[in-house]
Design an enzyme around this catalytic site. Structure first.
Site, PDB file in Angstrom:
ATOM      1  CG  ASN A 242      10.038 -18.260  11.941  1.00  0.00           C
ATOM      2  OD1 ASN A 242       9.966 -18.933  12.968  1.00  0.00           O
ATOM      3  ND2 ASN A 242       9.317 -18.535  10.865  1.00  0.00           N
TER       4      ASN A 242
ATOM      5  CG  ASN B  46       6.236 -21.177  16.602  1.00  0.00           C
ATOM      6  OD1 ASN B  46       6.454 -20.501  15.603  1.00  0.00           O
ATOM      7  ND2 ASN B  46       6.898 -20.998  17.742  1.00  0.00           N
ATOM      8  CG  ASP B  47       6.275 -20.158  10.896  1.00  0.00           C
ATOM      9  OD1 ASP B  47       6.688 -19.749  12.003  1.00  0.00           O
ATOM     10  OD2 ASP B  47       6.968 -20.167   9.867  1.00  0.00           O
TER      11      ASP B  47
ATOM     12  N   GLY C  37       5.690 -14.846  11.152  1.00  0.00           N
ATOM     13  CA  GLY C  37       6.247 -16.051  11.768  1.00  0.00           C
ATOM     14  C   GLY C  37       7.317 -15.816  12.814  1.00  0.00           C
TER      15      GLY C  37
ATOM     16  CG  ASP D 195       9.550 -17.926  16.771  1.00  0.00           C
ATOM     17  OD1 ASP D 195      10.710 -17.506  16.976  1.00  0.00           O
ATOM     18  OD2 ASP D 195       9.303 -18.887  16.014  1.00  0.00           O
TER      19      ASP D 195
ATOM     20  CG  ASP E 181      -1.697  -0.215  23.798  1.00  0.00           C
ATOM     21  OD1 ASP E 181      -0.881   0.336  23.034  1.00  0.00           O
ATOM     22  OD2 ASP E 181      -2.887  -0.397  23.519  1.00  0.00           O
TER      23      ASP E 181
ATOM     24  CD  GLU F 179       0.337   4.081  23.085  1.00  0.00           C
ATOM     25  OE1 GLU F 179       0.589   4.255  21.878  1.00  0.00           O
ATOM     26  OE2 GLU F 179      -0.591   3.337  23.480  1.00  0.00           O
TER      27      GLU F 179
END
Length: 620
Positions: free
Chosen positions: A139, A144-145, A164, A166, A333, A362
């Site tokens: 974090n 920006n949490d 949190g 980032d 993905d 994937e």
């Protein structure tokens, strides 16, 4: 006073001009801007706003013409297609929308492309990829949490909620990653996932805006800066994308453009999670529809890539991110779940636009042939399908490693698992492009899987670094991270990195903050991984292996500049190897130098290797 009035007038005119860029009637413009002199000439604009589907567009801009425009089921969308010729120049392109004598003007920006030097590099067997989850790594910006307007804030008391981490946290520790010997970073999606807290969308796979970085991670500009800083440190960046599904709070879901934009969950339900169905020559229509049209989970609407407008949107979104950010590759993905023909078209168009780029899909299936089906131009299959996909995630290697250290050895068990999975490489178009791994964010950590046996852990890691293909290392592996006394849920192997948060009581990012054992393991991993950077035999050399005997496995990586011998002995006791058996490679060599310790091994005759060891020697 005159100067002050003039200043206020100038600022007022600027504000009017800024407001005019996107008229009030237009709420969303995707993509938000584009470039001239792109490798593709076509641009699709998706405009959204009240009754926009009743407007018709015109443009007068040198080198640009509208080739098509579509109103759809919802009256609030207008899709415009442009041809942007090589003669077009950067600037503000006015697009006039007219309805019943009323006109509005969208001033759309066409930018100049950045220099392509050092961007879109691709990745290959010379790389080692470091995988992390941005929410769980570090974090770097606690401000920006919690972001006003987004549904979920960080809650460190609950491992199923956002923690949190980032983009700034990743940037803060790029040197740590580089010092491990890693040459590329991949982290789970950073696209906005504005989902309800109880869903736990910290993983990033439930997108709610495909053109926006989640503000709890940072901004589009910060992501671009991360890519630039990684490049300055000679590391590459791989972006995680999802075209199979979105989150059910994506703004589309409040007003779908067309009735078939997503598949009907009432008709198809959720997917059967049987990826092998896609390559099964005997598959029923029911099973195929269930695989490709069913929703991944009830919170993830399944996109219908057969819809041409949606397919164009997704391909263009990919090209926009590549051009904007400068990324070097994509990990796609759930590659086996979307429409097969669409995925082949997507890969083809992306790679035509960026020839040096690479993509790994994937492909989570259970057999080697089913895995190979998804790599481009797979040999031996005559169903007319070519995925155009360069790289696949080699789950078969991952499964074999896990079995090799958890079974009594025999003809088919123990280290023989590694031999037999590699002996099937003839089904791949290019197995050197396979991405190999010990674990990832969807699997139990390798240290836990091998029974917290340090020797087996090191044996597995050394195999990963020396076998064919592109290795991927999950964050925390360098610390021999386990499951922290949790059960078998996802959060058990998605821990936060100690020291990544301001209130942590220690930092594993520093030597002082690590335990003695963590420092020992990290140093060993760094030595081996850094050696790999310049190991031509590992990057390009052919693999020659010998049938395992008595739970030992010997293989060589042979290149004109270098020959590497790898010996795996999974027994408790030392084992003596008969040199004659390996003479075809060993003739001409007298000794090997251990790539980590520097110790020599005499290979002029029979040689002994310690128990529970994967020894790696450069032959001299």
């Amino acid at each position: 006073m005159k100067k002050i009035c003039s200043l206020f007038l100038f600022l007022f005119l600027l504000s009017i001009l800024a407001q005019a860029q996107t008229p009030q009637e237009i709420q969303i413009v995707d993509p938000p801007f584009w470039w001239v002199e792109m490798p593709v000439n076509e641009l699709q604009l998706q405009l959204y706003g009240e009754e926009l589907g009743h407007y018709r567009a015109s443009v007068e801009y040198p080198g640009v013409e509208i080739t098509a425009q579509y109103a759809v089921d919802s009256p609030n969308y207008l899709f415009l297609y442009f041809d942007i010729s090589e003669d077009a120049r950067a600037g503000t392109m006015p697009i006039t929308l007219t309805r019943d004598g009323k006109s509005i003007t969208l001033n759309y920006e066409l930018k100049t492309r950045e220099s392509q030097e050092g961007r879109h590099q691709g990745f290959d067997a010379s790389d080692v990829i470091y995988l992390m989850m941005p929410d769980r790594f570090a974090n770097g910006d606690p401000s920006n949490d919690s972001v006003e307007g987004l549904l979920e804030a960080a809650d460190r008391s609950n491992p199923e909620r956002r923690q949190g981490g980032d983009i700034q946290g990743v940037m803060d520790h790029l040197d740590y990653i580089k010092d491990l010997g890693m040459t590329a970073i991949w982290f789970t999606p950073i696209i906005e996932n504005d989902m309800a807290a109880e869903y736990g969308a910290y993983h990033g796979y439930a997108a709610t805006d495909l053109y926006r970085v989640d503000r709890r991670y940072g901004s589009n500009e910060e992501y671009k800066k991360l890519v630039e800083e990684a490049h300055q440190k000679d590391m590459k960046v791989i972006m995680d994308m999802i075209h199979n599904h979105i989150g059910d709070r994506h703004w589309w879901m409040d007003d779908l453009p067309t009735s078939d934009w997503v598949h009907d969950i009432e008709e198809y339900g959720t997917t059967n999670f049987r990826g092998a169905v896609a390559s099964d020559p005997y598959a029923s229509e029911y099973d195929s529809d269930k695989l490709m049209n069913g929703w991944f989970v009830k919170e993830m609407p399944d996109l219908n890539q057969k819809n041409e407008l949606l397919a164009d949107y997704l391909i263009q979104n990919t090209i926009w991110w590549i051009e904007y950010s400068g990324i070097d590759g994509i990990r796609m993905d759930t590659y086996v779940y979307p429409d097969q023909q669409y995925m082949a078209r997507w890969a083809k168009e992306v790679l035509e636009a960026y020839p040096n780029f690479n993509i790994v899909g994937e492909s989570w299936v259970n057999t080697v042939p089913a895995e190979a089906y998804w790599q481009y131009d797979e040999p031996g299959v005559d169903d007319g399908y070519d995925s155009n996909l360069p790289s696949v995630t080699d789950f078969q290697i991952a499964n074999a490693i896990r079995q090799a250290f958890n079974e009594d050895f025999g003809w088919l068990n123990g280290l023989s698992k590694l031999y037999y999975v590699l002996s099937q490489d003839f089904v791949y178009a290019d197995p050197m492009l396979n991405v190999n791994f010990l674990d990832n964010h969807d699997m139990g950590r390798i240290y836990e899987t091998v029974g917290k046996d340090e020797d087996y852990f090191k044996m597995a890691y050394a195999f990963l670094m020396t076998t064919r293909g592109i290795p991927q290392v999950y964050y925390g592996t360098e610390l021999m991270m386990g499951h922290e006394n949790r059960g078998g849920d996802d959060e058990a192997w998605r821990q936060t990195m100690p020291g990544g948060w301001p209130d942590d009581d220690r930092s594993v990012f520093t030597e002082k903050g690590r335990t003695d054992k963590e420092n020992e393991i990290l140093d060993w991993i760094s030595e081996l991984t850094t050696w790999r950077k310049d190991a031509a035999a590992i990057h390009e050399g052919r693999l020659v292996h010998f049938v395992p005997e008595n739970n030992t496995y010997v293989y060589f990586r042979v290149h004109e500049k270098q020959t590497v011998m790898v010996v795996m002995n999974a027994n408790e006791e030392p084992y003596t190897f008969n040199r004659t058996r390996f003479a075809e490679i060993l003739n001409g060599f007298e000794h090997g130098v251990n790539v980590v310790s520097g110790e020599k091994i005499d290979v002029s005759g029979d040689f002994e290797v310690s128990g529970k060891t994967t020894g790696v020697w450069e032959l001299r």
